[in-house]
Write an enzyme that holds these catalytic residues in place. Structure first.
Site, PDB file in Angstrom:
ATOM      1  N   CYS A 161      44.811  35.945  43.083  1.00  0.00           N
ATOM      2  CA  CYS A 161      43.795  36.158  42.042  1.00  0.00           C
ATOM      3  C   CYS A 161      44.009  37.415  41.216  1.00  0.00           C
ATOM      4  CB  CYS A 161      42.413  36.194  42.684  1.00  0.00           C
ATOM      5  SG  CYS A 161      42.045  34.728  43.676  1.00  0.00           S
ATOM      6  N   HIS A 293      35.465  41.939  38.712  1.00  0.00           N
ATOM      7  CA  HIS A 293      36.059  40.718  39.249  1.00  0.00           C
ATOM      8  C   HIS A 293      34.966  39.662  39.369  1.00  0.00           C
ATOM      9  CE1 HIS A 293      39.089  38.319  41.137  1.00  0.00           C
ATOM     10  NE2 HIS A 293      38.481  38.285  42.316  1.00  0.00           N
ATOM     11  N   HIS A 329      36.488  31.048  37.945  1.00  0.00           N
ATOM     12  CA  HIS A 329      37.550  31.906  38.480  1.00  0.00           C
ATOM     13  C   HIS A 329      38.892  31.248  38.185  1.00  0.00           C
ATOM     14  CE1 HIS A 329      39.891  34.567  40.721  1.00  0.00           C
ATOM     15  NE2 HIS A 329      39.222  34.617  41.870  1.00  0.00           N
TER      16      HIS A 329
END
Length: 853
Positions: A161, A293, A329
């Site tokens: 990620c 994030h 995401h």
């Protein structure tokens, strides 16, 4: 003497997501507060109440034929699309400009799409042509650089990620080395079934659109791609480029805590923000906004909030928001798409909101800009991303280029003070090196029998393309008759296997439950390098970085995980999901030894370890990390991968050990291998002060790539690119060709790789090739893909210490007679050495070492 750090600005952007197909549309969708998260159209048949942010709109792919599009996967196609948009926005059209542009791509799941039909039990949908062209994890960078004409060297980042954030940071640091004035950074991440199933099974996904920091916890998975053209400020001004903002500073760190969960104390997240501030010579009060994030999960949102509170004294008034509330995401592409969102809104004094915001969760009590834009002038902002394995990345940037004072650093000399090796020839560096000096040929080779099931599966794949004239013509034009492969591969062959290894004999901390072969090899080599360097971690793990290069990664874990997808992906093995990621090896090593500094995984393929070396060198040289461990690791291919190897790379496996003859005038193939090679790098001055053994000094490197990925036998282009890398390395080292006393190649032994390496050396050294000793020790270890260049380099450091050059094993008759191949043991002092390496995608490295007396 201080060196002025180059300003790095953004001169081009490209974007693809569920809510927009280009940057202009993306800005409008953000201003409209468009949420692209909705019930999944791709995966609803398997997963109940599955939400996702999916790219469903038609995508324009200029300049590509339908044939090309059919042979490429979405990871490459989307990367090409956004990369082209960024280059065109930057008006970087000239071939000469693009030839000096580097390419850094961040991705989490790559090389998967071609095989999805097999996982889904739809063999009729399987495309062998697609498997050949893009069925390798590292193929994306080679494909995109070839399509866009970029020749400044490429790397593929695979830190899950944080991949695209990490990619931006590497490009930022590399622009400081005078080799590239421009670097195209791309994050690309289609949602593939293995990724979707993994997050779903972990119960991390929310059944309604994610609401970071509020309401019911849970993430929404997304897909898309983003691109930024990073450019040195003066270079951008000179060509009149439009400047969208400036990247001011960057850092990364590792939690060394858990393979999936964030550290509840948030120490790694705190460290990465503090390091980024320190690298930019900034203080917390300089930051006006944080793009978080903000995944929406309970653990991430809580820990991220804790970290920001620890770093920023003004946190109560600091606006913070999560762009994932718009587009979910995006995994490997998350950071770069979120960065673009900042660059298109902040110049208008608009601070992005966190959409879907409800009742704040316990301990989430900051200004998350709920639901509506806030007005405000933002000078500097911070972009944070975190990943499985505790990989943390932080970028500090501004929409107002030139508004932040310039910084400087003191260049360090970079020493190698420790080495580690695990190979078929031994389990520690001293045993391996002693065997090379004592024996005349490699030992401990084992037979590999290709089982009937593998051969039948391969035959079925071949049969699948019979009658598909276009694919069949491509296949047999490129590789010849499939029957020849079966005759060559079916039956016994040989491999270099690590046997008899007892990890607990060497490792003080070893969790056998979480270890696989490749992680064990890497950890063992890593600890050896620390031991030789005389370095023990005593609550100072943040001073040591870890940069690993991967080719195939944790193959057996990937295989087990993928096999568990069928017949019901709801029953996937969640225990194998995080371990199947490319950065799982780095995670295992970091947790085992408490390494908390810069943490990056490159997955550029063969010789990715040399890419790790060049970046580790920059970290130490620029004073960003005082000590860095670099290297790579591989475990043996499974039998089916042996077949795919022969397809994808046009390589053959030799049937006798003695036939592995590198630079031979008769090509007979190569042998696979497994193991690991690691180097401990540090500031030479500091190493000398603490009495560490200085085994060699790295004094220069070069990197360049060819753009002929679709031309298998593009020997001339590869030779030219390697020659460019060699000249760069010699220029940085301030050496003439007359001052090089040894050349060590790492050709895998195929005709094309042999010739490209030899021709490049001829181009640079001309008549001197007849008098410079030329070696290559891959036949000792087999093709340990990720770290073959590192293993060769370790042997070279020993040559410098001993004043003796061992011969190449096996080869007796060479492909040329005007190069000084070493065929017998030679007493000769080596003061400077050139180490060469190439990836299968046409990326080339050259590293110059100097002996330290």
């Amino acid at each position: 003497m201080l060196t002025q750090r180059k300003r790095v600005v953004i001169t081009g952007m490209g974007q693809l997501s569920s809510i927009a197909s280009n940057v202009t549309e993306f800005k409008q969708a953000l201003l409209n507060k468009t949420c692209g998260i909705r019930p999944s159209e791709k995966y609803h048949r398997w997963f109940n109440d599955a939400n996702a942010s999916e790219v469903l709109q038609p995508i324009e792919l200029p300049n590509l034929s339908q044939e090309q599009i059919a042979s490429l996967d979405n990871a490459a196609l989307w990367a090409y699309k956004v990369g082209l948009e960024a280059l065109e926005a930057a008006h970087l059209h000239e071939a000469e400009q693009r030839a000096k542009t580097a390419l850094i791509i961040g991705v989490s799941s790559a090389g998967t799409e071609a095989f999805i039909p097999l996982f889904e039990n739809q063999p009729d949908e399987f495309s062998l042509k697609k498997a050949i062209v893009c069925g390798c994890f590292s193929s994306c960078s080679a494909i995109v650089s070839s399509l866009l004409g970029l020749k400044g060297g490429f790397e593929l980042l695979a830190t899950a990620c944080t991949a695209s954030t990490n990619a931006m940071g590497i490009a930022f640091d590399l622009i400081q080395n005078n080799k590239n004035s421009t670097a195209l950074v791309i994050g690309t991440e289609p949602i593939y079934l293995p990724t979707f199933a993994g997050f779903y099974a972990l119960q991390a996904m929310k059944t309604t659109p994610t609401s970071p920091f509020s309401g019911t916890p849970g993430m929404s998975i997304g897909e898309g791609a983003g691109a930024l053209l990073l450019e040195e400020y003066e270079h951008a001004l000179a060509r009149g480029a439009t400047i969208y903002g400036e990247m001011v500073s960057y850092a990364t760190s590792g939690d060394a805590y858990h393979d999936t969960a964030p550290d509840p104390r948030a120490e790694g997240a705190v460290q990465v923000m503090n390091d980024a501030l320190a690298n930019g010579q900034l203080v917390p009060e300089d930051i006006d906004y944080i793009n978080a994030h903000g995944t929406g999960t309970e653990a991430n949102d809580r820990c991220e909030t804790v970290a920001m509170k620890k770093v920023f004294p003004q946190i109560a008034s600091l606006p913070i928001s999560s762009t994932k509330s718009y587009i979910g995401h995006n995994i490997g592409a998350a950071g770069i798409i979120e960065m673009i969102a900042c660059f298109v809104t902040l110049p208008d004094r608009l601070i992005l909101p966190t959409l879907n915001f409800g009742i704040p969760r316990i301990n989430c009590d900051l200004n998350y800009v709920p639901n509506d834009f806030q007005q405000g002038q933002v000078g500097l902002f911070m972009k944070n991303n975190y990943a499985f394995g505790g990989n943390n990345c932080c970028i500090i940037a501004t929409p107002h280029a030139g508004s932040v004072p310039e910084t400087a650093y003191r260049p360090r000399r970079v020493a190698i003070t420790g080495r580690g090796m695990v190979t078929s020839q031994g389990h520690d560096v001293r045993a391996v090196l002693d065997r090379i000096w004592q024996e005349t040929s490699p030992q401990n080779l084992t037979e590999l029998m290709l089982d009937d099931e593998t051969c039948q599966l391969f035959d079925a794949m071949i049969a699948n393309v019979r009658g598909q004239s276009e694919v069949e013509a491509f296949l047999f034009e490129r590789y010849g008759d499939g029957d020849a492969w079966r005759k060559k591969l079916k039956g016994k062959t040989w491999q270099h296997q690590v046997t008899g290894l007892e990890p607990r004999k060497y490792l003080r901390r070893f969790d056998a439950r979480k270890a696989d072969d490749v992680s064990t090899f890497a950890l063992l080599a890593l600890t050896q390098s620390m031991k030789e360097a005389g370095r023990k971690i005593r609550r100072d793990g943040h001073r040591i970085g870890l940069i690993l290069g991967m080719s195939r990664g944790p193959q057996r874990r990937v295989e087990r995980y993928l096999n568990s997808l069928y017949p019901d992906p709801n029953n996937v093995r969640t225990s194998e999901f995080p371990g199947s990621l490319m950065n799982a090896i780095s995670t295992f090593c970091s947790i085992s030894e408490g390494i908390k500094g810069y943490n990056t995984t490159l997955a550029t393929g063969i010789n990715a370890g040399l890419g790790a070396l060049t970046y580790g060198y920059e970290l130490v040289r620029q004073g960003l990390q005082p000590e860095t461990i670099v290297g790579g690791a591989d475990e043996l291919m499974n039998p089916f991968s042996v077949y795919l190897q022969s397809l994808h790379r046009n390589l053959l496996i030799t049937d006798t050990p003695q036939a592995y003859q590198i630079y031979s005038d008769r090509f007979n193939g190569f042998l696979t291998g497994e193991g690991s090679g690691m180097l401990f790098l540090e500031d030479l001055e500091r190493a000398a002060e603490r009495g560490a053994p200085i085994l060699a000094e790295i004094i220069g490197y070069g990197k360049a790539n060819d753009t002929g990925y679709f031309n298998v036998e593009n020997i001339a282009g590869n030779a030219m690119a390697m020659a460019t890398a060699i000249r760069q390395a010699l220029e940085e080292a301030q050496l003439s060709t007359d001052e090089v006393s040894l050349i060590c190649g790492s050709s895998i032994g195929t005709t094309s790789s042999d010739r490209a390496e030899v021709d490049a050396v001829r181009q640079v050294f001309a008549d001197r090739t007849a008098t410079i000793p030329f070696v290559n020790y891959n036949a000792w270890f087999g093709a340990v893909e990720a770290c073959m260049g590192i293993l060769n380099l370790i042997v070279v450091t020993e040559i410098m210490q001993r004043g003796e050059i061992p011969p190449l094993p096996y080869t007796q008759s060479f492909c040329t007679d005007n190069i000084d191949f070493v065929t017998e043991r030679r007493q000769q002092q080596v003061d400077t050495a050139l180490i060469l390496g190439s990836t299968e995608g046409g990326n080339h490295y050259a590293i110059v070492l100097r002996r330290c007396s």
